[in-house]
Scaffold this motif. Structure first.
Motif, mmCIF file in Angstrom:
data_model
loop_
_atom_site.group_PDB
_atom_site.id
_atom_site.type_symbol
_atom_site.label_atom_id
_atom_site.label_comp_id
_atom_site.label_asym_id
_atom_site.label_seq_id
_atom_site.Cartn_x
_atom_site.Cartn_y
_atom_site.Cartn_z
ATOM 1 N N GLU A 102 -70.553 45.229 24.994
ATOM 2 C CA GLU A 102 -71.004 45.160 23.605
ATOM 3 C C GLU A 102 -70.185 46.095 22.726
ATOM 4 O O GLU A 102 -69.805 45.743 21.605
ATOM 5 C CB GLU A 102 -72.495 45.496 23.512
ATOM 6 N N GLN A 103 -69.907 47.302 23.229
ATOM 7 C CA GLN A 103 -69.049 48.220 22.496
ATOM 8 C C GLN A 103 -67.659 47.620 22.305
ATOM 9 O O GLN A 103 -67.069 47.718 21.223
ATOM 10 C CB GLN A 103 -68.917 49.541 23.251
ATOM 11 N N ALA A 104 -67.138 47.035 23.357
ATOM 12 C CA ALA A 104 -65.801 46.441 23.286
ATOM 13 C C ALA A 104 -65.747 45.327 22.243
ATOM 14 O O ALA A 104 -64.766 45.211 21.493
ATOM 15 C CB ALA A 104 -65.396 45.912 24.656
ATOM 16 N N LYS A 105 -66.794 44.524 22.175
ATOM 17 C CA LYS A 105 -66.833 43.443 21.183
ATOM 18 C C LYS A 105 -66.824 43.990 19.758
ATOM 19 O O LYS A 105 -66.186 43.425 18.862
ATOM 20 C CB LYS A 105 -68.074 42.576 21.415
ATOM 21 N N GLU A 106 -67.537 45.086 19.541
ATOM 22 C CA GLU A 106 -67.561 45.704 18.215
ATOM 23 C C GLU A 106 -66.193 46.268 17.851
ATOM 24 O O GLU A 106 -65.788 46.226 16.677
ATOM 25 C CB GLU A 106 -68.630 46.798 18.158
ATOM 26 N N LEU A 107 -65.483 46.766 18.835
ATOM 27 C CA LEU A 107 -64.138 47.280 18.580
ATOM 28 C C LEU A 107 -63.182 46.154 18.197
ATOM 29 O O LEU A 107 -62.317 46.328 17.329
ATOM 30 C CB LEU A 107 -63.619 48.025 19.805
ATOM 31 N N VAL A 108 -63.318 45.018 18.842
ATOM 32 C CA VAL A 108 -62.506 43.854 18.482
ATOM 33 C C VAL A 108 -62.754 43.477 17.032
ATOM 34 O O VAL A 108 -61.823 43.204 16.266
ATOM 35 C CB VAL A 108 -62.792 42.663 19.417
ATOM 36 N N ARG A 109 -64.017 43.486 16.628
ATOM 37 C CA ARG A 109 -64.357 43.175 15.237
ATOM 38 C C ARG A 109 -63.793 44.220 14.280
ATOM 39 O O ARG A 109 -63.378 43.901 13.164
ATOM 40 C CB ARG A 109 -65.877 43.085 15.083
ATOM 41 N N ALA A 110 -63.721 45.468 14.742
ATOM 42 C CA ALA A 110 -63.239 46.549 13.882
ATOM 43 C C ALA A 110 -61.745 46.437 13.576
ATOM 44 O O ALA A 110 -61.288 46.946 12.546
ATOM 45 C CB ALA A 110 -63.531 47.902 14.531
ATOM 46 N N VAL A 111 -60.984 45.786 14.437
ATOM 47 C CA VAL A 111 -59.535 45.684 14.219
ATOM 48 C C VAL A 111 -59.137 44.367 13.562
ATOM 49 O O VAL A 111 -57.952 44.124 13.341
ATOM 50 C CB VAL A 111 -58.743 45.878 15.535
ATOM 51 N N ARG A 112 -60.116 43.541 13.226
ATOM 52 C CA ARG A 112 -59.825 42.244 12.613
ATOM 53 C C ARG A 112 -60.457 42.129 11.236
ATOM 54 O O ARG A 112 -61.556 42.615 11.003
ATOM 55 C CB ARG A 112 -60.346 41.113 13.510
#
Length: 266
Positions: A102-112
């Motif tokens: 879940e953290q990783a998914k939020e990070l993906v959203r943060a860079v896009r």
């Protein structure tokens, strides 16, 4: 004009081993020197180095002519921090303490950028777009941003299968120091129990098709991890190399670490 190609990201995708160095001094001149030493990648450390946004910016500027890919490790994986790192020109991020998918998914959203993420749209005034001279930056940035997440707790190890399955995560980096501490082996990452967990984790990452990374100060371990399929391996840090070189130089003249000449009474 699209965002400049991230050759480090392409190399990881192609499975080409990349050898790196940690930059912990927080100094642009030291970073510039390291940038011409021959490493494939260099980590500007915002988590444990004495860095802030301006010092990281200065090092990015000093390394702009370096053939090494610059990786920025923010102090924490918060969206607002990531936004600043990207806007000042970081395009490869190594985010510490990622414990779950879940953290990783939020990070993906943060860079896009929206609608695929939540990165604030400020490229027109940012160094990332060469101050709006890269006309298609906003539309092409995500293709060249490389997101690496750090797995360094047993909670992360338990969720590793799900973390490596997150689309948009380009690589997973194992942090031996924190992992060993979390396992009860503080300061002893070489413990067989820790190494067993690390090697199993590397296998999980490699089998997923994602790039696997790690940092140690042991050449034998680094070569072992490369043999196990690790793709991006950091083999040292500017602080330790500098300290070791100076101690070696002083030692050749009979000087010890206490500043006194060896064998001489004061």
């Amino acid at each position: 004009m699209p965002a400049p190609r991230n050759h480090f990201k392409a190399a990881l995708k192609a499975g080409q081993p990349q050898i790196g160095l940690w930059l912990n001094m927080g100094e642009a001149l030291m970073a510039e020197i390291a940038g011409h030493a021959g490493f494939d990648w260099l980590v500007i450390d915002g988590e444990h180095g004495p860095n802030d946004v301006r010092s990281i910016l200065a090092q990015l500027q000093a390394l702009s002519a370096s053939p090494s890919e610059v990786v920025v490790r923010p102090p924490i994986g918060e969206t607002w921090v990531i936004k600043q790192m990207l806007d000042i020109g970081a395009r490869t991020l190594l985010v510490p303490m990622v414990d779950s998918a879940e953290q990783a998914k939020e990070l993906v959203r943060a860079v896009r950028y929206p609608p695929h993420g939540v990165r604030g749209v400020g490229a027109a005034v940012a160094r990332a777009s060469n101050f709006n001279n890269i006309a298609d930056y906003a539309h092409t940035a995500a293709d060249e941003i490389c997101l690496l997440v750090q797995v360094e707790t047993m909670a992360a190890i338990r969720d590793l299968e799900n973390i490596v399955a997150v689309d948009g995560v380009d690589g997973v980096f194992i942090g031996p120091a924190d992992l060993s501490a979390d396992m009860g082996y503080l300061g002893n990452a070489d413990a067989p129990e820790v190494q067993e967990v690390i090697e199993k984790a590397l296998g999980t990452i490699v089998r997923s098709g994602k790039a696997a990374g790690i940092l140690t100060f042991s050449e034998s371990l680094n070569r072992r991890y490369l043999d196990l399929g690790a793709t991006f391996v950091a083999v040292g840090a500017d602080v330790t190399e500098f300290a070791g070189a100076l101690a070696n130089l002083a030692g050749r003249y009979g000087r010890g670490k206490d500043g006194k000449a060896a064998g001489v009474s004061y």
